[in-house]
Write a protein that holds these residues in place. Structure first.
Motif, short mmCIF file in Angstrom:
data_model
loop_
_atom_site.label_atom_id
_atom_site.label_comp_id
_atom_site.label_asym_id
_atom_site.label_seq_id
_atom_site.Cartn_x
_atom_site.Cartn_y
_atom_site.Cartn_z
N ALA A 202 0.82 -1.22 0.00
CA ALA A 202 0.00 0.00 0.00
C ALA A 202 0.85 1.27 0.00
O ALA A 202 0.38 2.32 -0.43
N LEU A 203 2.10 1.19 0.45
CA LEU A 203 3.00 2.36 0.37
C LEU A 203 3.15 2.79 -1.09
O LEU A 203 3.11 3.97 -1.41
N ILE A 204 3.31 1.79 -1.97
CA ILE A 204 3.50 2.08 -3.40
C ILE A 204 2.16 2.46 -4.02
O ILE A 204 2.08 3.40 -4.83
N GLY A 205 1.09 1.78 -3.62
CA GLY A 205 -0.25 2.10 -4.14
C GLY A 205 -0.65 3.52 -3.84
O GLY A 205 -1.23 4.23 -4.69
N LEU A 206 -0.34 3.96 -2.63
CA LEU A 206 -0.68 5.33 -2.20
C LEU A 206 0.08 6.36 -3.05
O LEU A 206 -0.49 7.37 -3.47
N LYS A 207 1.35 6.06 -3.33
CA LYS A 207 2.15 6.97 -4.15
C LYS A 207 1.62 7.04 -5.58
O LYS A 207 1.55 8.11 -6.18
#
Length: 405
Positions: free
Chosen positions: A109-114
């Motif tokens: 989700a860190l990458i999804g949020l970005k």
């Protein structure tokens, strides 16, 4: 094109990837979604299972981008992996212009949020449980250590952001959903959270499809004939209470002197044997076998009853044990403990076995093996109604359909 990016820090060559990621993606790809899948693979599993997963992905038009999981040094290795995932995801987005990013758990989700913030890609946060709390309660992160204390508070802050900024959320349990709603977060409504438990492929876990000759051979091979077989399926460690399960089995041997405990697991047999020996259990009463995911239904068919205990805690409100749907689908009575997600509620609703109020020694030495309320037909119906893969795929389709196309 209905382009979806699926991000998983779990490997597709792991049993979890094969039971809890690929079946959904295959079901959804049949409904017209074009998947790009980034996952992190453990080198030994990858070398064994790579060709099988590759051919499955090619067959179902899933573009699989496996990356190698970095184990050491702790923390730094995860940061390296996060950077690899981010770089790969953004490069692929340049080529494919994803409309939705489906993030399995918190690291993805860190990458999804970005991607959502920088590129406007819709974000589905598939939480899989209260991950940061699981790490602490499972004693993986010791928050007495300032570094882990900082990491824990970092992810607890991120957790709120994931819930508030995502376009849709998936919780494995109703209890988990209600917990999130009680926090009164911005932009988090009941409609935004879908409950989709760990589902089971009912085509694979189908007692009608078990070859009776093969079953007979397995009974001979493991010397199970004329024995009452107590079964356990899946990994052991962190959350699964091996000692308590063996204590319950010891009690069962007083009720059924011909009882055997069959573990279907990839764990080292010595871990189980040593614990059993310490509790004074005859080593001849323990069997440990390691099999591929495809063969698990046959082995569950050997069970007279199945057993699993999970340590209850705050984070376990959001847990859905994969094995529950599999055991219910095979029509086997189960014994479990209360206080883990919706597990006990489902056992009682579908009369699937026995729920123990706790796993204290007194409780583990006083339960009966009669299963007076067990209803095999209703149990299997529960597996279809609540844990069926088709139901899970339909639930994901409803979410996807809002954002893709």
């Amino acid at each position: 094109m209905k382009n979806v990016l699926y991000l998983s820090y779990d490997g597709m060559t792991d049993p979890l990837g094969q039971s809890q990621v690929l079946p959904y993606l295959i079901g959804l790809s049949k409904k017209g979604f074009q998947f790009t899948l980034i996952s992190f693979e453990k080198p030994d599993r990858y070398s064994q299972e790579k060709s099988k997963i590759e051919s499955l992905c090619i067959e179902h038009n899933i573009h699989w981008k496996p990356l190698m999981y970095t184990k050491n040094p702790p923390v730094i290795s995860t940061i390296i992996d996060i950077r690899k995932m981010r770089k790969t995801a953004f490069t692929l987005h340049q080529q494919k212009r994803f409309q939705l990013v489906h993030c399995r758990s918190y690291i993805s989700a860190l990458i999804g949020l970005k991607l959502k913030r920088d590129k406007g890609v819709k974000l589905l946060f598939d939480m899989r449980g209260f991950w940061a709390d699981e790490r602490v309660e499972g004693k993986i992160w010791n928050i007495q250590n300032p570094l882990f204390k900082w990491i824990y508070s970092y992810f607890k802050k991120k957790e709120r952001t994931y819930f508030e900024e995502s376009d849709a959320i998936v919780s494995l349990t109703e209890i988990g959903k209600n917990e999130i709603l009680s926090w009164n977060l911005k932009n988090v409504t009941s409609e935004k959270i879908s409950v989709i438990p760990c589902c089971v492929d009912l085509d694979l876990f189908n007692p009608e499809k078990i070859d009776s000759e093969l079953l007979y051979k397995k009974k001979q091979e493991y010397q199970l004939t004329n024995h009452y077989v107590v079964g356990y399926v899946g990994s052991i460690g962190t959350w699964y209470q091996l000692r308590e399960m063996l204590l319950a089995f010891k009690h069962m041997t007083h009720l059924k002197p011909n009882a055997l405990f069959l573990f279907v697991t990839k764990e080292s047999p010595s871990i189980i044997q040593n614990e059993a020996k310490e509790l004074g259990i005859n080593p001849d009463a323990i069997r440990v076998v390691s099999v591929t995911h495809q063969k698990v239904p046959c082995y569950i068919s050997l069970f007279d009853c199945s057993l699993f205990f999970i340590r209850p805690s705050f984070s376990k409100k959001a847990s859905s044990p994969t094995k529950q749907g599999e055991i219910m689908a095979m029509g086997i009575p189960l014994i479990c403990n209360a206080g883990v997600g919706d597990t006990d509620e489902m056992v009682m609703r579908y009369q699937s076995g026995l729920v123990l109020k706790d796993t204290k020694e007194k409780t583990l030495s006083s339960f009966s093996l009669d299963f007076p309320d067990f209803d095999r037909k209703l149990t299997m119906q529960g597996a279809t109604e609540y844990f069926g893969l088709e139901r899970g795929v339909e639930s994901y389709f409803k979410i996807y359909d809002q954002f893709v196309g």
